[in-house]
Design an enzyme around this catalytic site. Structure first.
Site, mmCIF file in Angstrom:
data_model
loop_
_atom_site.group_PDB
_atom_site.id
_atom_site.type_symbol
_atom_site.label_atom_id
_atom_site.label_comp_id
_atom_site.label_asym_id
_atom_site.label_seq_id
_atom_site.Cartn_x
_atom_site.Cartn_y
_atom_site.Cartn_z
ATOM 1 N N VAL A 84 0.851 -1.194 0.000
ATOM 2 C CA VAL A 84 0.000 0.000 0.000
ATOM 3 C C VAL A 84 0.887 1.244 0.000
ATOM 4 O O VAL A 84 1.706 1.425 0.902
ATOM 5 C CB VAL A 84 -0.928 0.020 1.229
ATOM 6 C CG1 VAL A 84 -1.881 1.200 1.147
ATOM 7 C CG2 VAL A 84 -1.682 -1.301 1.359
ATOM 8 N N ARG B 196 -2.039 13.135 2.582
ATOM 9 C CA ARG B 196 -3.076 13.913 3.274
ATOM 10 C C ARG B 196 -4.184 14.384 2.332
ATOM 11 O O ARG B 196 -4.805 15.413 2.553
ATOM 12 C CB ARG B 196 -2.451 15.117 3.997
ATOM 13 C CG ARG B 196 -1.413 14.725 5.034
ATOM 14 C CD ARG B 196 -0.877 15.929 5.770
ATOM 15 N NE ARG B 196 0.172 15.546 6.700
ATOM 16 C CZ ARG B 196 0.839 16.405 7.460
ATOM 17 N NH1 ARG B 196 0.556 17.703 7.393
ATOM 18 N NH2 ARG B 196 1.778 15.988 8.269
ATOM 19 N N GLY C 294 -6.431 11.803 1.417
ATOM 20 C CA GLY C 294 -7.391 10.714 1.564
ATOM 21 C C GLY C 294 -7.240 9.604 0.544
ATOM 22 O O GLY C 294 -8.118 8.739 0.449
ATOM 23 N N GLY D 36 -5.073 7.062 0.459
ATOM 24 C CA GLY D 36 -4.927 5.757 1.101
ATOM 25 C C GLY D 36 -6.264 5.206 1.552
ATOM 26 O O GLY D 36 -6.569 4.027 1.348
ATOM 27 N N TYR D 37 -7.075 6.046 2.155
ATOM 28 C CA TYR D 37 -8.401 5.630 2.606
ATOM 29 C C TYR D 37 -9.257 5.178 1.424
ATOM 30 O O TYR D 37 -9.955 4.155 1.494
ATOM 31 C CB TYR D 37 -9.074 6.780 3.344
ATOM 32 C CG TYR D 37 -10.445 6.455 3.885
ATOM 33 C CD1 TYR D 37 -10.594 5.804 5.106
ATOM 34 C CD2 TYR D 37 -11.595 6.791 3.172
ATOM 35 C CE1 TYR D 37 -11.847 5.502 5.608
ATOM 36 C CE2 TYR D 37 -12.858 6.491 3.673
ATOM 37 C CZ TYR D 37 -12.977 5.846 4.888
ATOM 38 O OH TYR D 37 -14.222 5.536 5.362
ATOM 39 N N ASN E 17 4.277 2.448 13.621
ATOM 40 C CA ASN E 17 3.831 3.289 12.512
ATOM 41 C C ASN E 17 2.428 3.827 12.819
ATOM 42 O O ASN E 17 1.412 3.267 12.399
ATOM 43 C CB ASN E 17 3.829 2.472 11.212
ATOM 44 C CG ASN E 17 3.713 3.333 9.977
ATOM 45 O OD1 ASN E 17 3.178 4.433 10.029
ATOM 46 N ND2 ASN E 17 4.196 2.823 8.859
ATOM 47 N N GLU E 18 2.380 4.923 13.560
ATOM 48 C CA GLU E 18 1.107 5.440 14.034
ATOM 49 C C GLU E 18 0.213 5.927 12.892
ATOM 50 O O GLU E 18 -1.011 5.762 12.926
ATOM 51 C CB GLU E 18 1.335 6.577 15.036
ATOM 52 C CG GLU E 18 2.027 6.136 16.320
ATOM 53 C CD GLU E 18 1.233 5.064 17.054
ATOM 54 O OE1 GLU E 18 -0.005 5.130 17.038
ATOM 55 O OE2 GLU E 18 1.868 4.171 17.654
ATOM 56 N N TYR F 160 -5.710 2.571 8.932
ATOM 57 C CA TYR F 160 -6.445 1.307 8.903
ATOM 58 C C TYR F 160 -7.608 1.308 9.894
ATOM 59 O O TYR F 160 -8.686 0.796 9.586
ATOM 60 C CB TYR F 160 -5.502 0.138 9.184
ATOM 61 C CG TYR F 160 -4.593 -0.194 8.025
ATOM 62 C CD1 TYR F 160 -5.113 -0.614 6.807
ATOM 63 C CD2 TYR F 160 -3.213 -0.092 8.135
ATOM 64 C CE1 TYR F 160 -4.292 -0.919 5.739
ATOM 65 C CE2 TYR F 160 -2.375 -0.396 7.081
ATOM 66 C CZ TYR F 160 -2.919 -0.805 5.882
ATOM 67 O OH TYR F 160 -2.100 -1.097 4.834
#
Length: 276
Positions: A193, A201, A203, A205-206, A232-233, A239
Site C-alpha cells: 500500500v 493527506r 485521503g 490511502g483511505y 507506525n502510528e 487502517y
C-alpha cells in the site's frame, strides 16, 4: 499518504535493498496480462516541484480501479520503488539500480496476478490515477516515473495496493479468521500500500482501502487483513479509520531475525457496514 505494509514474496523488502535507505517513517508500510503498450524508460529527473506542504488535490478526475495493462503495472512497480526507498542521487549507477528493482517488482507482480505463484489464489493490483495534466504542476519526477497510457490518455499513477486471496503471506503473521473451512478462499491480505509522497493527506490511502474492500466483497472474501509496523502510528490510524481492528502481533525475535520493524496484524470483516 504512503502506507508501508510488507511486500508479498519475491518482492525485495526494504531491508534487502543495498545502497538505499528504507522509508520506514512513511505512514504506509507493500487474469493474465498482455503487453499492449511500451513500458516507459527510467530517466533521472530532478524533482524540482516536490512540495513540503500537502498539495490540495482535485479529485474530480481521480480513478480507482484494478490494473488492466502491463503499462499500468509497470507504473505501479515504479511507484513502489520510489515510495519505499530513499535513493542518494550521488551514488554511481543509482538509476540502473532503480530499474533493476522496478523490473523485479514488475515481473513478480505479473506472476502473482497470472496465478503463477504457489500459495496465492486471486491477486489484483488496485490503483489510483489522475490525468497527466492534473499532476504536471505538482511533481516532474512523479510524472516522468509513473505515467502510463489508458485508451489514448496519459495518466499518472498516484497510489497503489495489492489484494491477495491466500491463507497467509510468506514471513508474515497469519490471520485466524475464518476458522476451519474457508481459510483458503475467504481470507485476503492487503500489501504494497503506497501513495505518492507529494499527495499525502488527500485521503488517497483511505479511498484505495475502501476500493479494495469492495473488490474483496465481490470475490466472496469474509476476512481482510493488513500488516503494519507496530510503531507506525499514521498507518495504524489509517487502517483503524477504515474499520480495521487489532488481532495480533509478531514476537520480537522474529522481527530481529528478519531484520525489520516488528509487525502487528489488523483485521476487518467483509462486508463491513462502516462504509460498504
Amino acid at each position: 499518504m504512503a502506507v508501508l505494509t510488507s511486500p508479498p514474496p519475491l518482492l525485495l523488502s526494504p531491508a534487502h535493498y543495498p545502497a538505499t535507505t528504507s522509508s520506514s517513517s512513511s505512514p504506509y508500510f507493500h487474469l493474465s496480462f498482455h503487453a499492449t503498450s511500451r513500458r516507459r524508460p527510467i530517466t533521472a529527473v530532478a524533482s524540482s516541484s516536490h512540495l513540503c506542504n500537502p498539495t490540495k488535490l482535485d479529485k474530480s478526475a481521480l480513478k480507482l480501479a484494478e490494473a488492466v495493462s502491463e503499462d499500468e503495472l509497470w507504473a505501479a512497480a515504479r511507484l513502489r520503488i520510489r515510495t519505499f526507498n530513499d535513493f542518494s542521487p550521488s551514488v554511481v549507477g543509482v538509476e540502473d539500480y532503480k530499474k533493476f528493482l522496478a523490473e523485479r517488482e514488475f515481473e513478480a507482480l505479473k506472476e502473482r496476478i497470472a496465478g503463477k505463484r504457489i500459495g496465492f489464489g486471486r491477486v489484483t493490483c488496485i490503483n489510483a490515477s489522475l490525468p497527466l495534466s492534473h499532476v504536471l504542476s505538482i511533481s516532474d519526477d512523479l510524472c516522468t516515473t509513473c505515467t502510463f497510457s489508458e485508451n489514448g490518455e496519459d495518466r499518472v499513477l498516484v497510489g497503489t495496493l495489492d489484494l491477495n486471496q491466500c491463507i497467509h503471506l510468506p514471513d508474515e503473521i497469519t490471520g485466524m479468521k475464518p476458522q476451519g473451512i474457508g481459510g483458503d478462499f475467504a481470507r485476503a491480505y492487503l500489501s504494497n500500500v503506497c501513495v505518492a509522497k507529494e499527495l499525502h493527506r488527500n485521503g488517497l490511502g483511505y479511498m484505495l482501502i475502501t476500493k479494495s474492500k469492495l473488490v474483496a466483497e465481490d470475490w466472496g472474501i469474509a476476512d481482510l487483513y493488513a500488516h503494519v509496523a507496530v510503531d507506525n502510528e499514521s498507518a495504524k490510524n489509517l487502517y483503524m479509520k477504515s474499520g480495521f481492528v487489532y488481532e495480533s502481533d509478531e514476537p520480537a525475535w522474529k522481527a530481529r531475525f528478519l531484520d525489520r520493524p516488528r509487525r502487528m496484524l489488523l483485521w476487518i470483516a467483509i462486508p463491513n457496514n462502516l462504509d460498504l
